[in-house]
Enzyme design. Structure first.
Site, PDB file in Angstrom:
ATOM      1  N   ARG A 174       0.829  -1.214   0.000  1.00 43.45           N
ATOM      2  CA  ARG A 174       0.000   0.000   0.000  1.00 43.45           C
ATOM      3  C   ARG A 174       0.860   1.260   0.000  1.00 43.45           C
ATOM      4  O   ARG A 174       0.508   2.257  -0.625  1.00 43.45           O
ATOM      5  CB  ARG A 174      -0.953  -0.021   1.195  1.00 43.45           C
ATOM      6  N   HIS A 203     -10.844   0.199   0.011  1.00 40.71           N
ATOM      7  CA  HIS A 203     -11.308   0.685   1.311  1.00 40.71           C
ATOM      8  C   HIS A 203     -10.061   1.031   2.133  1.00 40.71           C
ATOM      9  O   HIS A 203      -8.974   0.528   1.852  1.00 40.71           O
ATOM     10  CB  HIS A 203     -12.108  -0.436   1.993  1.00 40.71           C
ATOM     11  N   TYR A 204     -10.219   1.847   3.145  1.00 40.16           N
ATOM     12  CA  TYR A 204      -9.056   2.203   3.964  1.00 40.16           C
ATOM     13  C   TYR A 204      -8.569   1.040   4.830  1.00 40.16           C
ATOM     14  O   TYR A 204      -7.444   1.053   5.324  1.00 40.16           O
ATOM     15  CB  TYR A 204      -9.335   3.438   4.830  1.00 40.16           C
ATOM     16  N   ARG A 205      -9.384   0.013   5.000  1.00 40.26           N
ATOM     17  CA  ARG A 205      -8.978  -1.134   5.811  1.00 40.26           C
ATOM     18  C   ARG A 205      -8.096  -2.085   5.014  1.00 40.26           C
ATOM     19  O   ARG A 205      -8.155  -2.147   3.793  1.00 40.26           O
ATOM     20  CB  ARG A 205     -10.197  -1.881   6.330  1.00 40.26           C
TER      21      ARG A 205
END
Length: 180
Positions: free
Chosen positions: A112, A127-129
């Site tokens: 990431r 998604h941020y997760r």
């Protein structure tokens, strides 16, 4: 197809581990449903890098990416970083909605970081997760070492994703058992 619960798995191979300095040399993706059944394998793209970038790789990367044939595929690739990002996004949009799937893989925070700098549109698709299998691996090694999953890492992006999915299936069957 209901895309809402699909999981997007990704793996990158890089010239090194420094997300501020090193470059992406391979990207692959797989999409599974929520039960970890593979729905589709995305394109596996060697990302062209010029010789001075490849020459800066340390001995470990030279050895492993040389033995796998990746360095030569990078030299011959017609894809730059932006084109690899665009093709990957085009594939993923068929199977997931922007912002729905966590980014899935092993040590996925590292991938990431590279995406954030080099492929920001792709990073923003997730998604941020994170669904990081290596977190589970670390817990199992400490709490249930008899169920530790041993794998042979190939450092080839698509196979590494398959191995991560297999590893999570392994933990699901042995650790995440139905309590009823």
């Amino acid at each position: 197809m209901d895309k809402k619960n699909n999981l997007v798995w990704i793996d990158l191979e890089m010239t090194g581990l420094d997300p501020q300095h090193d470059e992406i040399i391979e990207i692959a993706t797989i999409v599974t449903d929520a039960q970890l059944n593979i729905l589709a394998e995305g394109p596996v793209i060697a990302v062209y890098q010029p010789e001075p970038i490849l020459a800066q790789m340390d001995a470990w990367n030279q050895k492993h990416h040389g033995a796998s044939g990746l360095i030569e595929r990078v030299r011959q690739s017609s894809f730059n970083t932006l084109e690899a990002e665009a093709q990957t996004l085009s594939f993923l949009e068929q199977y997931s909605e922007k912002g729905r799937s966590p980014i899935c893989g092993n040590s996925i925070c590292q991938d990431r970081r590279f995406l954030s700098r080099l492929m920001p549109r792709l990073e923003a698709f997730f998604h941020y997760r994170n669904l990081d299998v290596s977190t589970i691996k670390e817990l199992v090694a400490r709490w249930y070492p008899e169920h530790y999953f041993h794998k042979n890492t190939t450092h080839q992006a698509l196979q590494d994703i398959r191995d991560s999915i297999d590893e999570l299936r392994h933990y699901r069957q042995r650790i995440f058992v139905n309590p009823s």
